[in-house]
Design an enzyme around this catalytic site. Structure first.
Site, PDB file in Angstrom:
ATOM      1  N   SER A 136       0.823  -1.214   0.000  1.00 30.75           N
ATOM      2  CA  SER A 136       0.000   0.000   0.000  1.00 30.75           C
ATOM      3  C   SER A 136       0.853   1.258   0.000  1.00 30.75           C
ATOM      4  CB  SER A 136      -0.854   0.056   1.268  1.00 30.75           C
ATOM      5  OG  SER A 136      -1.779  -0.977   1.270  1.00 30.75           O
ATOM      6  N   HIS A 140      -4.139   0.108  -4.383  1.00 32.78           N
ATOM      7  CA  HIS A 140      -3.281  -0.794  -5.140  1.00 32.78           C
ATOM      8  C   HIS A 140      -3.566  -0.724  -6.638  1.00 32.78           C
ATOM      9  CE1 HIS A 140      -1.262  -3.424  -2.101  1.00 32.78           C
ATOM     10  NE2 HIS A 140      -2.116  -2.781  -1.338  1.00 32.78           N
ATOM     11  N   HIS A 146      -4.469  -9.623  -1.985  1.00 31.28           N
ATOM     12  CA  HIS A 146      -4.353 -10.141  -0.618  1.00 31.28           C
ATOM     13  C   HIS A 146      -5.209 -11.375  -0.392  1.00 31.28           C
ATOM     14  CE1 HIS A 146      -3.557  -5.808  -0.552  1.00 31.28           C
ATOM     15  NE2 HIS A 146      -2.784  -6.023   0.499  1.00 31.28           N
ATOM     16  N   TYR A 185      -7.223 -11.720   1.973  1.00 33.37           N
ATOM     17  CA  TYR A 185      -8.564 -11.336   2.435  1.00 33.37           C
ATOM     18  C   TYR A 185      -9.521 -10.952   1.306  1.00 33.37           C
ATOM     19  CZ  TYR A 185      -6.784  -6.477   2.108  1.00 33.37           C
ATOM     20  OH  TYR A 185      -6.243  -5.305   1.677  1.00 33.37           O
ATOM     21  N   GLU A 186      -8.982 -10.782   0.086  1.00 28.56           N
ATOM     22  CA  GLU A 186      -9.887 -10.377  -0.993  1.00 28.56           C
ATOM     23  C   GLU A 186     -10.800 -11.518  -1.434  1.00 28.56           C
ATOM     24  OE1 GLU A 186      -8.093  -7.655  -3.941  1.00 28.56           O
ATOM     25  OE2 GLU A 186      -6.370  -7.619  -2.602  1.00 28.56           O
ATOM     26  N   ALA A 240       2.689  -2.305   4.055  1.00 27.52           N
ATOM     27  CA  ALA A 240       2.385  -1.344   5.112  1.00 27.52           C
ATOM     28  C   ALA A 240       2.023  -2.160   6.342  1.00 27.52           C
ATOM     29  CB  ALA A 240       1.224  -0.455   4.696  1.00 27.52           C
ATOM     30  N   MET A 268      -1.387  -7.534   6.882  1.00 28.21           N
ATOM     31  CA  MET A 268      -2.347  -8.443   6.249  1.00 28.21           C
ATOM     32  C   MET A 268      -1.806  -9.081   4.977  1.00 28.21           C
ATOM     33  SD  MET A 268      -5.695  -6.002   6.571  1.00 28.21           S
ATOM     34  CE  MET A 268      -6.005  -5.015   8.046  1.00 28.21           C
ATOM     35  N   SER A 269      -0.486  -9.124   4.839  1.00 31.13           N
ATOM     36  CA  SER A 269       0.047  -9.626   3.550  1.00 31.13           C
ATOM     37  C   SER A 269       1.392 -10.313   3.760  1.00 31.13           C
ATOM     38  CB  SER A 269       0.221  -8.456   2.579  1.00 31.13           C
ATOM     39  OG  SER A 269       1.244  -7.592   3.033  1.00 31.13           O
ATOM     40  N   ASN A 312       1.190   3.033  11.422  1.00 34.80           N
ATOM     41  CA  ASN A 312       0.424   3.290  12.661  1.00 34.80           C
ATOM     42  C   ASN A 312       0.975   2.380  13.761  1.00 34.80           C
ATOM     43  OD1 ASN A 312      -1.086   1.233  10.753  1.00 34.80           O
ATOM     44  ND2 ASN A 312      -1.596   0.645  12.852  1.00 34.80           N
ATOM     45  N   HIS A 369      -7.976   2.491   7.056  1.00 32.30           N
ATOM     46  CA  HIS A 369      -7.210   2.369   5.808  1.00 32.30           C
ATOM     47  C   HIS A 369      -6.790   3.761   5.314  1.00 32.30           C
ATOM     48  CE1 HIS A 369      -5.656   0.426   2.299  1.00 32.30           C
ATOM     49  NE2 HIS A 369      -6.480   1.050   1.479  1.00 32.30           N
TER      50      HIS A 369
HETATM   51  N1  HPA Z   1      -2.769  -4.041  11.202  1.00 37.52           N
HETATM   52  C1  HPA Z   1      -2.843  -4.790  10.072  1.00 37.52           C
HETATM   53  N2  HPA Z   1      -2.473  -4.356   8.895  1.00 37.52           N
HETATM   54  C2  HPA Z   1      -1.990  -3.110   8.806  1.00 37.52           C
HETATM   55  C3  HPA Z   1      -1.873  -2.280   9.917  1.00 37.52           C
HETATM   56  C4  HPA Z   1      -2.291  -2.781  11.192  1.00 37.52           C
HETATM   57  O1  HPA Z   1      -2.212  -2.103  12.243  1.00 37.52           O
HETATM   58  N3  HPA Z   1      -1.351  -1.099   9.492  1.00 37.52           N
HETATM   59  C5  HPA Z   1      -1.165  -1.229   8.139  1.00 37.52           C
HETATM   60  N4  HPA Z   1      -1.540  -2.444   7.727  1.00 37.52           N
END
Ligand code: HPA
Length: 268
Positions: A28, A59, A81, A83-84, A111, A206-207, A230, A242
């Protein structure tokens, strides 16, 4: 599967002529790296056999092949991903195509949320190892003995050392740590974050992990870096979003681009 990757690679090589030595997957907010490629040939995933298409707003879905700092690269600008579609094998074909293009290693980027106070949003974390919290494997269903892939050295020691040297050479702070894969697309709960911190995680995302497993299975060496967008859920008073990932991503992306350029420069 193999046939499809070779078909895709042939179609690409017919246009770009020269083989490739380094493959990359952009996470991302990292699309800007693909814009730095010289003599770029761009291939939409929808034109390549077996390639998936991402539904995530930050993306793109393009394979960009060309030269960066004198090194032949193939960049998957846009990952799809787990999750998609609930499919951990979704990046199998793109990674197999990188290998068929001649890559011997891949640099994976993402990310991620930081679980360590000293790794702040906007900074980078080199991935040394991972925890597969999702319990999924992209190798479920493979019926040959090569499915029993060893992951003791999943993140190649030489690539990690070279990425560290590259970061140092351009003055970018690069912490390293353990990345934990949560399936997403929902963010984690504070209790989940507390749990994985106790287990030794330094970042969550998540990847990447299914791609690492696939790449190791295919015999590709792996290096991976997270851009921290974050702190993990519950570590500050803020809800995660997001939008935040998209807003903070470019700050780390600028640093990551510097590091990757220096890494490739030292290779060339
Ligand atoms: N958790 C999961 N995926 C993420 C996060 C998070 O805090 N930040 C960016 N992608």
């Amino acid at each position: 599967m193999k046939g499809l990757a070779e078909d895709a690679a042939k179609r690409i090589l017919d246009k770009v002529k020269e083989p490739v030595s380094v493959g990359m997957v952009l996470g991302s907010g990292l699309g800007a790296l693909a814009d730095e490629v010289e003599d770029a040939h761009r291939f939409d995933y929808s034109d390549l056999p077996g390639f998936p298409v991402s539904s995530v707003s930050s993306h793109a879905s393009e394979l960009v092949v060309g030269t960066l700092m004198g090194v032949r690269v193939a960049i998957l600008a846009g990952r799809v991903h787990y999750y998609e579609q609930g499919d951990a094998t979704v990046m199998k074909q793109p990674l197999a195509t990188l290998k068929a293009l001649g890559c011997d290693h891949v640099l994976l980027t993402n990310a991620a949320g930081s679980l360590r106070e000293e790794i702040a949003p906007g900074e980078l974390m080199l991935i040394d190892d991972h925890i597969n919290w999702s319990g999924r494997s992209p190798l479920i269903g493979v019926e040959t003995d090569d499915r029993f892939v060893g992951l003791t050295e999943a993140y190649d020691a030489t690539i990690r050392a070279n990425l560290r040297k590259a970061a140092e050479s351009v003055g970018v702070k690069l912490d390293s740590g353990v990345y934990t894969w949560f399936s997403g697309p929902n963010f984690e709960t504070p209790a989940e974050i507390r749990a994985v911190r106790i287990l030794g995680a330094d970042a969550v995302g998540m990847s990447t992990v299914p791609e690492v497993i696939l790449a190791r299975w295919m015999g590709l060496k792996v290096g991976a870096i997270s851009t921290i967008t974050n702190y993990g859920a519950g570590m500050t008073g803020n809800e995660l979003s997001h939008e935040e990932t998209k807003e903070i991503g470019p700050i780390g992306a600028k640093k990551l681009i510097k590091v990757i350029r220096a890494y490739l420069d030292a290779m060339a």
